[in-house]
Design a protein around this motif. Structure first.
Motif, PDB file in Angstrom:
ATOM      1  N   ALA A   1       0.829  -1.210   0.000  1.00 18.85           N
ATOM      2  CA  ALA A   1       0.000   0.000   0.000  1.00 18.85           C
ATOM      3  C   ALA A   1       0.860   1.255   0.000  1.00 18.85           C
ATOM      4  N   THR A   2       2.010   1.203   0.686  1.00 25.00           N
ATOM      5  CA  THR A   2       2.915   2.354   0.724  1.00 25.00           C
ATOM      6  C   THR A   2       3.453   2.661  -0.659  1.00 25.00           C
ATOM      7  N   LEU A   3       3.933   1.636  -1.351  1.00 25.57           N
ATOM      8  CA  LEU A   3       4.490   1.851  -2.687  1.00 25.57           C
ATOM      9  C   LEU A   3       3.424   2.294  -3.679  1.00 25.57           C
ATOM     10  N   ILE A   4       2.279   1.654  -3.657  1.00 18.92           N
ATOM     11  CA  ILE A   4       1.196   2.051  -4.572  1.00 18.92           C
ATOM     12  C   ILE A   4       0.764   3.487  -4.273  1.00 18.92           C
ATOM     13  N   GLY A   5       0.798   3.858  -3.015  1.00 19.37           N
ATOM     14  CA  GLY A   5       0.412   5.219  -2.632  1.00 19.37           C
ATOM     15  C   GLY A   5       1.331   6.280  -3.214  1.00 19.37           C
ATOM     16  N   THR A   6       2.602   5.938  -3.444  1.00 21.78           N
ATOM     17  CA  THR A   6       3.530   6.941  -3.988  1.00 21.78           C
ATOM     18  C   THR A   6       3.244   7.275  -5.447  1.00 21.78           C
ATOM     19  N   LEU A   7       2.465   6.459  -6.144  1.00 16.09           N
ATOM     20  CA  LEU A   7       2.212   6.693  -7.566  1.00 16.09           C
ATOM     21  C   LEU A   7       1.464   7.995  -7.809  1.00 16.09           C
ATOM     22  N   LYS A   8       0.718   8.460  -6.837  1.00 16.41           N
ATOM     23  CA  LYS A   8      -0.032   9.712  -6.998  1.00 16.41           C
ATOM     24  C   LYS A   8       0.910  10.912  -7.145  1.00 16.41           C
ATOM     25  N   ALA A   9       2.016  10.894  -6.398  1.00 21.20           N
ATOM     26  CA  ALA A   9       3.012  11.972  -6.461  1.00 21.20           C
ATOM     27  C   ALA A   9       4.324  11.417  -5.905  1.00 21.20           C
ATOM     28  N   ASN A  10       5.209  11.041  -6.813  1.00 19.20           N
ATOM     29  CA  ASN A  10       6.427  10.329  -6.416  1.00 19.20           C
ATOM     30  C   ASN A  10       7.231  11.038  -5.341  1.00 19.20           C
ATOM     31  N   HIS A  11       7.441  12.326  -5.512  1.00 22.45           N
ATOM     32  CA  HIS A  11       8.285  13.055  -4.554  1.00 22.45           C
ATOM     33  C   HIS A  11       7.535  13.342  -3.263  1.00 22.45           C
TER      34      HIS A  11
ATOM     35  N   ARG B   1      -0.905   8.652   3.141  1.00 27.36           N
ATOM     36  CA  ARG B   1      -1.287   8.196   1.807  1.00 27.36           C
ATOM     37  C   ARG B   1      -1.484   6.680   1.789  1.00 27.36           C
ATOM     38  N   ARG B   2      -0.632   5.948   2.523  1.00 25.49           N
ATOM     39  CA  ARG B   2      -0.809   4.493   2.635  1.00 25.49           C
ATOM     40  C   ARG B   2      -2.180   4.173   3.206  1.00 25.49           C
ATOM     41  N   ASP B   3      -2.596   4.928   4.207  1.00 26.97           N
ATOM     42  CA  ASP B   3      -3.895   4.690   4.841  1.00 26.97           C
ATOM     43  C   ASP B   3      -5.056   4.958   3.880  1.00 26.97           C
ATOM     44  N   VAL B   4      -4.854   5.930   2.979  1.00 29.66           N
ATOM     45  CA  VAL B   4      -5.868   6.188   1.949  1.00 29.66           C
ATOM     46  C   VAL B   4      -6.000   4.968   1.043  1.00 29.66           C
ATOM     47  N   VAL B   5      -4.897   4.365   0.678  1.00 23.54           N
ATOM     48  CA  VAL B   5      -4.922   3.177  -0.181  1.00 23.54           C
ATOM     49  C   VAL B   5      -5.639   2.032   0.532  1.00 23.54           C
ATOM     50  N   ILE B   6      -5.321   1.835   1.800  1.00 21.12           N
ATOM     51  CA  ILE B   6      -5.978   0.767   2.573  1.00 21.12           C
ATOM     52  C   ILE B   6      -7.487   1.024   2.653  1.00 21.12           C
ATOM     53  N   THR B   7      -7.867   2.282   2.840  1.00 23.30           N
ATOM     54  CA  THR B   7      -9.293   2.634   2.927  1.00 23.30           C
ATOM     55  C   THR B   7      -9.994   2.363   1.604  1.00 23.30           C
ATOM     56  N   GLN B   8      -9.336   2.674   0.492  1.00 26.27           N
ATOM     57  CA  GLN B   8      -9.898   2.393  -0.821  1.00 26.27           C
ATOM     58  C   GLN B   8     -10.085   0.888  -1.029  1.00 26.27           C
ATOM     59  N   MET B   9      -9.109   0.102  -0.591  1.00 20.70           N
ATOM     60  CA  MET B   9      -9.222  -1.359  -0.700  1.00 20.70           C
ATOM     61  C   MET B   9     -10.394  -1.867   0.137  1.00 20.70           C
ATOM     62  N   LEU B  10     -10.601  -1.257   1.290  1.00 23.18           N
ATOM     63  CA  LEU B  10     -11.741  -1.630   2.142  1.00 23.18           C
ATOM     64  C   LEU B  10     -13.053  -1.254   1.464  1.00 23.18           C
ATOM     65  N   ASN B  11     -13.108  -0.042   0.893  1.00 29.22           N
ATOM     66  CA  ASN B  11     -14.339   0.437   0.258  1.00 29.22           C
ATOM     67  C   ASN B  11     -14.767  -0.439  -0.909  1.00 29.22           C
ATOM     68  N   TYR B  12     -13.814  -1.001  -1.617  1.00 29.16           N
ATOM     69  CA  TYR B  12     -14.138  -1.815  -2.797  1.00 29.16           C
ATOM     70  C   TYR B  12     -14.022  -3.307  -2.512  1.00 29.16           C
ATOM     71  N   ASN B  13     -14.082  -3.639  -1.231  1.00 29.20           N
ATOM     72  CA  ASN B  13     -14.184  -5.038  -0.782  1.00 29.20           C
ATOM     73  C   ASN B  13     -12.949  -5.889  -1.129  1.00 29.20           C
ATOM     74  N   TYR B  14     -11.791  -5.262  -1.184  1.00 31.04           N
ATOM     75  CA  TYR B  14     -10.569  -6.033  -1.349  1.00 31.04           C
ATOM     76  C   TYR B  14      -9.983  -6.439   0.006  1.00 31.04           C
ATOM     77  N   LEU B  15     -10.501  -5.822   1.084  1.00 29.78           N
ATOM     78  CA  LEU B  15     -10.044  -6.121   2.439  1.00 29.78           C
ATOM     79  C   LEU B  15     -11.232  -6.215   3.374  1.00 29.78           C
ATOM     80  N   SER B  16     -11.053  -6.969   4.439  1.00 29.17           N
ATOM     81  CA  SER B  16     -12.042  -6.962   5.519  1.00 29.17           C
ATOM     82  C   SER B  16     -11.699  -5.812   6.458  1.00 29.17           C
ATOM     83  N   GLN B  17     -12.656  -5.473   7.325  1.00 24.86           N
ATOM     84  CA  GLN B  17     -12.428  -4.389   8.282  1.00 24.86           C
ATOM     85  C   GLN B  17     -11.269  -4.723   9.221  1.00 24.86           C
ATOM     86  N   ASP B  18     -11.186  -5.985   9.625  1.00 26.76           N
ATOM     87  CA  ASP B  18     -10.110  -6.377  10.540  1.00 26.76           C
ATOM     88  C   ASP B  18      -8.737  -6.251   9.866  1.00 26.76           C
ATOM     89  N   GLU B  19      -8.665  -6.678   8.607  1.00 26.37           N
ATOM     90  CA  GLU B  19      -7.392  -6.562   7.884  1.00 26.37           C
ATOM     91  C   GLU B  19      -6.983  -5.111   7.715  1.00 26.37           C
TER      92      GLU B  19
END
Length: 770
Positions: free
Chosen positions: A215-225, A239-257
């Protein structure tokens, strides 16, 4: 009456409607013409389907040494790749949830997302609505980049990417597109592809990334620097937490994960890859190969590409020699760097404004601020502000709170070194180390620099002396002389004990001990113009000033000029060019072969050449380079010459063996900075160890270059070299000399000084070194 007014309004509405309709049609026509012009290539060619198919069929080109040992490879993207099956599923899920949630539904361009951008982001001003770029569109941008077309840059590039995206979707499966994307997309830290990014920030392959790291690496794609996890850890974690939240919103993760990751602090294991001398060789190889390939394409109407055509490029490099000189150069420079800094203590020249300001003004950041109208004082104030910045300390990059100016000063403290070794009989380049550390400076000293060469120029002064009738055992007085025609220039020897006006020195001794006073007198004997003419005949093409200071090496030359000229001392012929790329093969067939090296005869007779070579042997046996024998214990056939320039700006050692000419230099890229003392800055200390240590390392690998002898000199030459190094004037001669000198002094005192010729003031009343 009402009906009349109603009838009058109807024509107006019709006219307005027709006007709007016509405007829409005109705009649509213009827009269609504009899009059509892009499709037809008026704004630059679009990649063909064949081009796009070659993305996965591209073959790396390989550079090999003279023994077929691989030196380097060139790939399509010059980055590490990984198969999609090797990646954890959460890497792919994080990418899709964050960058393109409808990836598996669209055909390259997501019309629904584009409409959302149009109405929410552009019209309603809702920045949270996201962008309309798909993974496929981003892939098109990553592969082909964007052209600068002024005002039309954005629309033209976007439309080009759309056309390319449609073709990509037509050629490749969704899985292939994801794999291509993850292997080409730029991440933080100037890394490309998720494999490189994973190794950089977490010191592990991408196949081992956990959910938080992915999630950290994928999060950097929005703005590398901005989301670089090393430079801005707090921002990157958000930004990592935003990625995790997006994965939760689209059912790629459970709430516990999701909660488990959201409760973790960001943690990285940074690993900065090293890059030293080999980078300079690689850059030179790439540049020369590309020049040759472009010419072949033009002549043969082919479309060869260094990155995709699977070429084999055979070079003149010997991997053993390259590794020896590169390794020992880096090792030696680290040691001498510590001594260099210790000498200056609290008087560091790289912290002086007169040194760092000109360098600062050449940087992009300074030039950009100047274009915006800021004054010098305002720019310096702005660039003096502290921020989180990476600073290289000679071993690794460290994250510090410092200013741009602090970072520049830190970089300016580093010395540089370079080494070029050739085969004098073939003109082949055997090793090429254009600089010490590519992380500190990307400036290739061998290819681009011309430095003052100091006493390494003296062999050509003595060669001219031999041609004019002097012999190795000719004696000249070692006393200091003032040259009134040249601003009272007074060249002196490094050792004051050599200034005895009653002591005469043989040419053999004077060259081996690099005596400045004798060198100038040899130049007087042979003639300035004749000496310059001889230097030209040795292949030196750079400007040579018609001034006696050339006797001390006040000449700026390139490495390659020096190497070719010294080849004419070791061998009876001088290569007119040096060879680096010998052949290029495609599918085992030779498509390019370098022309045979052209040579010209050495301007020296065989006897004079062997005399000079023997004198340079004495430099190593008893002279300024005797540490090769005494300190390093090397007993092989070696000749050479040390060199040190004014104010210790450049240290040189040129090592000669029957099969090698090796040019070694240590100094600073900024010629305002030199060594504080001759004790450290002289070529025998700063540059000679590079050759000596590399030669010893090479001796362990092969005897091809280390087990040879110089041509045997005949008895006549031996006799000419066999004399006392010093000879003192007798009593009567000393008495006569004294009277003559007094008479000359009295005559000079009565004459008015002639108008002095212009000459470099740096030599006036200063002590020249080596």
């Amino acid at each position: 009456m009402k009906k009349t007014k109603s009838r009058q309004k109807r024509p107006f509405k019709r006219i307005l409607f027709r006007l709007i309709l016509k405007s829409i049609l005109v705009i649509a026509l213009i827009l269609a013409s504009f899009i059509g012009s892009i499709y037809l290539g008026f704004w630059g060619k679009l990649p063909t389907k064949q081009n796009l198919k070659n993305l996965t069929n591209a073959e790396a080109s390989v550079f090999v040494d003279r023994h077929n040992v691989t030196l380097t490879k060139v790939y399509q993207f010059n980055r590490e790749s990984i198969d999609l099956e090797q990646l954890p599923q959460h890497v792919i899920d994080a990418l899709i949830a964050t960058e393109d949630v409808r990836f598996f539904e669209h055909s390259g361009v997501d019309s629904r997302s584009l409409l959302r951008v149009l109405f929410k982001t552009i019209l309603a001003g809702d920045d949270s609505s996201g962008g309309g770029s798909t993974i496929t569109l981003q892939l098109a941008k990553n592969i082909y980049g964007r052209e600068n077309l002024g005002w039309f840059s954005l629309p033209v590039n976007k439309i080009k990417e759309a056309f390319t995206a449609f073709k990509l979707e037509d050629i490749y499966s969704k899985k292939d597109i994801l794999e291509l994307y993850l292997n080409t997309v730029p991440f933080s830290g100037n890394t490309y592809g998720i494999e490189s990014a994973s190794k950089r920030f977490f010191s592990k392959p991408a196949s081992e990334l956990n959910l938080s790291e992915a999630a950290t690496l994928i999060g950097t794609l929005k703005a590398n620097h901005s989301y670089n996890p090393r430079l801005f850890p707090e921002r990157s974690q958000l930004r990592r937490d935003v990625v995790i939240t997006q994965m939760l919103n689209y059912n790629y993760l459970s709430q516990d994960e999701a909660n488990k990751v959201l409760q973790q602090n960001l943690s990285i294991n940074y690993n900065r890859e090293t890059s030293t001398g080999s980078a300079f060789l690689n850059e030179r190889l790439y540049a020369e190969a590309n020049t040759i390939i472009s010419r072949l394409n033009s002549e043969n109407k082919t479309e060869l590409d260094l990155k995709t055509s699977g070429l084999t490029i055979e070079t003149s490099i010997d991997a053993d020699i390259q590794n020896a000189f590169e390794t020992e150069l880096v090792k030696h420079l680290k040691k001498i760097q510590q001594l260099f800094e210790a000498e200056y203590q609290n008087q560091k020249p790289w912290q002086q404004k007169s040194v760092w300001l000109p360098v600062l003004k050449s940087t992009k950041v300074y030039k950009n601020l100047t274009k915006k109208g800021f004054s010098e004082a305002e720019i310096i104030k702005e660039l003096s502000n502290n921020k989180s910045i990476e600073i290289y300390n000679g071993k690794e990059y460290q994250l510090k709170t410092a200013s741009v100016i602090d970072s520049l000063q830190e970089q300016l403290k580093f010395l540089n070194a370079a080494s070029l070794t050739i085969d004098p009989k073939s003109g082949d380049i055997l090793s090429y180390v254009g600089g010490a550390d590519y992380r500190v400076s990307q400036f290739d000293v061998i290819h681009y620099a011309k430095r003052q060469v100091g006493s390494t120029f003296k062999p050509f002064i003595y060669a001219s002396g031999l041609q004019s009738g002097l012999e190795p055992c000719s004696y000249l007085a070692g006393n200091t002389v003032t040259y009134t025609d040249y601003d009272d220039w007074q060249p002196q020897n490094a050792s004051k004990t050599d200034d005895d006006k009653h002591m005469n020195y043989s040419l053999n001794y004077a060259l081996s001990n690099s005596m400045n006073t004798i060198s100038v007198k040899v130049l007087e004997e042979s003639g300035l113009k004749q000496t310059i003419k001889l230097a030209r005949e040795f292949g030196i093409t750079s400007p040579i000033p018609e001034k006696p200071s050339i006797a001390l090496g006040a000449v700026n030359l390139s490495f390659e000029e020096l190497a070719r000229a010294y080849a004419g001392i070791v061998s009876s012929k001088i290569p007119l060019q040096l060879n680096l790329i010998k052949r290029i093969l495609k599918d085992g067939k030779v498509i390019y072969e370098a022309k045979s090296t052209e040579f010209k005869a050495s301007p020296l007779s065989q006897q004079h050449r062997l005399e000079l070579l023997a004198m340079l042997g004495e430099v190593v046996n008893t002279g300024t380079a005797k540490s090769i024998r005494r300190t390093y214990g090397i007993k092989d056939a070696i000749a050479g010459k040390t060199g040190t320039t004014q104010d210790n700006k450049d240290g040189w050692f040129i090592g000669l063996t029957p099969n090698l000419v090796s040019i070694n230099w240590v100094g600073h890229n900024q010629q305002r900075i030199g060594f504080k003392s001759t004790a450290l800055g002289q070529g025998a200390v700063s540059a000679l160890p590079i050759f000596a240590k590399a030669y010893k390392a090479l001796k362990l690998k092969t005897t091809h270059y280390t087990a040879n002898q110089f041509p045997e000199v005949n008895q006549n030459i031996k006799n000419k070299l066999n004399c006392d190094p010093k000879k003192r004037d007798g009593f009567l001669k000393r008495l006569f000399k004294k009277k003559t000198e007094q008479k000359d002094f009295d005559e000079d005192a009565q004459k008015q000084k002639k108008e002095k010729k212009s000459f470099w003031n740096i030599f006036k009343s200063k002590k020249s070194k080596d």
